[in-house]
Design a protein around this motif. Structure first.
Motif, short mmCIF file in Angstrom:
data_model
loop_
_atom_site.label_atom_id
_atom_site.label_comp_id
_atom_site.label_asym_id
_atom_site.label_seq_id
_atom_site.Cartn_x
_atom_site.Cartn_y
_atom_site.Cartn_z
N GLU A 1 -32.30 4.29 54.79
CA GLU A 1 -31.53 5.11 55.80
C GLU A 1 -31.79 5.43 57.07
N ARG A 2 -33.29 5.18 57.47
CA ARG A 2 -33.67 5.27 58.87
C ARG A 2 -32.94 4.18 59.68
N LEU A 3 -33.25 3.04 58.99
CA LEU A 3 -32.48 1.95 59.78
C LEU A 3 -31.06 1.97 59.95
N MET A 4 -30.38 2.43 58.96
CA MET A 4 -28.81 2.79 59.02
C MET A 4 -28.48 3.77 60.15
N GLY A 5 -29.71 4.59 60.48
CA GLY A 5 -29.15 5.88 61.37
C GLY A 5 -29.42 5.55 62.88
N HIS A 6 -29.77 4.22 63.07
CA HIS A 6 -29.94 3.71 64.58
C HIS A 6 -28.58 3.92 65.40
N GLY B 1 -23.56 5.45 71.66
CA GLY B 1 -22.62 6.52 70.99
C GLY B 1 -22.05 5.52 69.82
N ILE B 2 -22.34 4.43 69.35
CA ILE B 2 -21.93 3.43 68.17
C ILE B 2 -23.27 3.61 67.14
N SER B 3 -22.76 3.54 65.78
CA SER B 3 -23.93 3.36 64.89
C SER B 3 -23.19 2.08 63.89
N PRO B 4 -24.31 1.51 63.22
CA PRO B 4 -23.97 0.40 62.44
C PRO B 4 -22.96 0.50 61.44
N LYS B 5 -22.15 -0.30 61.04
CA LYS B 5 -21.09 0.04 59.90
C LYS B 5 -21.99 -0.88 58.52
N ASN B 6 -22.68 -1.44 58.71
CA ASN B 6 -23.34 -2.07 57.53
C ASN B 6 -24.81 -2.50 57.77
N ILE B 7 -25.62 -3.10 56.87
CA ILE B 7 -27.12 -3.01 56.97
C ILE B 7 -27.34 -4.21 57.91
N GLY B 8 -26.41 -5.40 58.17
CA GLY B 8 -26.57 -6.24 59.00
C GLY B 8 -26.66 -5.95 60.40
N SER C 1 -17.78 -9.67 63.28
CA SER C 1 -18.84 -9.11 62.79
C SER C 1 -19.61 -8.13 63.82
N GLY C 2 -19.23 -8.05 65.08
CA GLY C 2 -19.72 -6.89 65.95
C GLY C 2 -20.95 -7.39 66.71
N LYS C 3 -20.89 -8.95 66.99
CA LYS C 3 -22.00 -9.44 67.79
C LYS C 3 -21.81 -8.97 69.28
N THR C 4 -20.83 -9.14 69.81
CA THR C 4 -20.74 -8.82 71.33
C THR C 4 -20.72 -7.38 71.32
N VAL D 1 -17.20 -8.84 58.25
CA VAL D 1 -16.17 -8.72 59.37
C VAL D 1 -16.03 -7.11 59.48
N VAL D 2 -16.12 -6.39 60.43
CA VAL D 2 -15.93 -5.05 60.57
C VAL D 2 -14.61 -4.87 61.50
N ARG D 3 -14.04 -5.84 62.16
CA ARG D 3 -12.84 -5.65 63.12
C ARG D 3 -11.79 -5.09 62.68
N SER D 4 -11.24 -5.73 61.43
CA SER D 4 -10.22 -4.90 60.94
C SER D 4 -9.85 -5.66 59.47
N ARG D 5 -9.29 -4.87 58.56
CA ARG D 5 -8.82 -5.46 57.42
C ARG D 5 -8.22 -6.88 57.60
N LEU D 6 -7.20 -7.10 58.64
CA LEU D 6 -6.46 -8.29 58.73
C LEU D 6 -7.52 -9.46 59.14
N ALA D 7 -8.46 -9.07 60.20
CA ALA D 7 -9.51 -10.03 60.65
C ALA D 7 -10.42 -10.48 59.32
N GLU D 8 -10.82 -9.60 58.57
CA GLU D 8 -11.73 -9.61 57.38
C GLU D 8 -10.91 -10.50 56.26
N PHE D 9 -9.86 -10.42 56.16
CA PHE D 9 -8.76 -11.41 55.13
C PHE D 9 -8.80 -12.78 55.59
#
Length: 465
Positions: free
Chosen positions: A245-250, A254-261, A285-288, A452-460
């Motif tokens: 939970e602490r790791l996910m709370g970083h 103004g942005i917070s992680p959407k997944n554990i990666g 996946s949010g690298k940049t 892939v968290v950009r959009s459901r289109l990008a994920e598909f």
């Protein structure tokens, strides 16, 4: 005995792209003999004076061969000059280097009718295969089509250059984390825990994770435990307890992680003790975005660094950048649109988005630089974001990494499924090389972002196309 040794050694014929990929490649064949066709020297001569980004590599290769061959007579040059005495260690070359005059081959020995450079080099290898039997003659090239042509023309042995290849398949590449099935504490039979300030460190037996390396993250399926390997020795590993939970709370800018990666990536990006962060993963996946958010947080909010330098390389930069209008930073802007897109996302809720972006770019001292002009620099107390680094060779990445001076953090990101280079694959990319080479370095961390968290289109599209 000398004849027996001669039969055991091979003859390697090098294509031009091998010497552009690694200028000193001819020194990497140990006891075997290396042949460089005259056509390869002509191609290097043409490239060394061009404006291509490989011109320097061509010049380095030519100088290195000249240093070895400058005292040789024409006869010795064609016969082969020993490379013994160059370098030290088990991998030092002991074979010979020779120049083969492929233009002098009789017409009746030409397999191909057209006089293209690739055909001349293949003809050289075929001629040597006939003349040197039973010694094995191997053509080494990164050109896939040339390998097919050579095989089709009757050449028995054709290879890619794999000296700098550290993994046989991309699926074996380090992900930067290890996930235990079930509960982590169910895997641990003995543990010694201690508290250092606000941190809890667990000392475990090495056999819990025999392949553990420093800064490798540890997770389990219960989504309760998260830790990172602090140190490793032959008997034990020290694990810093991060807490899921602490790791996910970083948070950063103004942005917070959407997944554990993303949470693991953000943790390593914000860690001042880590000098090199390598982010791999698919598009979206949010690298940049993570790299830029963490950089702004550390430069503007925490004043840990003086500036942000953003750079990337594409195969066309060296040829195209000169034709774009403006300064170097204005010329680089089209190539670094991913960064400005990410800046826009980070400030999309501001009243004046363009005004906010201009203010932040000035406040954070964000500079857009071409990777071609990084050579020779010494960058101090800055964050360097190297985007699209999957298109760089190991030697090009070394050039950039060695630019980083005191207090500088380097963030390399790339998608190994989107390599644009003609001669690189996922397993031979410089990005793959540094992931494996820096795996045991305490000042680096690698995270493979797999969602892939950009959009459901990008994920598909990422999953299905």
């Amino acid at each position: 005995m000398p004849e027996k040794k001669a039969l055991d050694t091979r003859i390697y014929v090098l294509d031009t792209n091998i010497l552009l990929h690694e200028p000193l490649a001819f020194l990497s064949f140990k006891e075997h003999d290396v042949v460089v066709p005259m056509t390869v020297l002509e191609e290097l001569d043409y490239i060394k004076d061009s404006k291509k980004d490989v011109a320097r590599d061509a010049r380095v290769s030519i100088r290195a061969m000249e240093d070895l061959l400058h005292d040789a007579t024409p006869e010795q040059l064609m016969e082969g000059v020993s490379m013994q005495g160059i370098g030290a260690g088990d991998n030092a070359p002991t074979g010979s280097l020779s120049i083969f005059v492929d233009h002098a081959l009789p017409a009746d020995q030409h397999i191909f009718t057209s006089d293209e450079n690739d055909n001349r080099i293949i003809n050289t290898a075929l001629h040597l295969q006939g003349q040197s039997s039973p010694r094995q003659v191997t053509l080494v090239t990164k050109d896939i089509n040339m390998r097919l042509k050579a095989k089709g023309a009757g050449l028995a042995h054709v290879e890619d250059y794999r000296t700098d290849q550290l993994v046989s398949d991309i699926k074996y590449l380090s992900k930067g984390f290890h996930r235990f099935k079930g509960d982590f504490w169910g895997e641990v039979t003995a543990v010694d825990s201690r508290t250092e300030g606000r941190d809890t460190i667990h000392t475990l037996a090495r056999d819990v994770l025999p392949e553990a390396y420093v800064n490798e993250y540890l997770l389990d399926d219960t989504e309760h435990f998260a830790g990172v390997v602090e140190s490793v020795n032959e008997q034990e590993i020290d694990v810093l307890d991060l807490g899921y939970e602490r790791l996910m709370g970083h948070r950063a800018w103004g942005i917070s992680p959407k997944n554990i990666g993303q949470a693991m990536a953000l943790h390593s990006l914000l860690d001042p003790h880590i000098d090199l962060v390598i982010l791999t993963g698919p598009a979206g996946s949010g690298k940049t975005l993570l790299a830029l958010a963490a950089a702004l947080e550390m430069v503007v909010e925490k004043n840990m660094y003086d500036k942000i330098i953003v750079t990337r390389s594409t195969p066309e930069i060296a040829e195209s950048i000169g034709f774009l209008p403006g300064t170097e930073e204005e010329k680089m802007a089209p190539w670094l649109a991913a960064i400005t897109d990410s800046l826009e996302v980070l400030h999309k809720n501001d009243e004046n988005v363009k005004g906010s972006m201009s203010y932040i770019m000035e406040k954070a001292n964000i500079q857009f630089k071409s990777v071609n002009f990084m050579r020779g620099r010494s960058i101090q107390n800055a964050i360097v974001i190297l985007d699209e680094s999957q298109n760089l060779t190991a030697s090009q990445l070394k050039t950039i990494i060695t630019r980083c001076g005191e207090g500088t953090k380097l963030i390399c990101s790339g998608n190994l499924a989107q390599i644009d280079s003609n001669y690189l694959s996922a397993v031979t990319s410089g990005l793959t090389y540094i992931v494996e080479k820096f795996k045991n370095f305490s000042g680096s961390a690698t995270i493979n972002l797999d969602g892939v968290v950009r959009s459901r289109l990008a994920e598909f599209a990422e999953e299905q196309l």
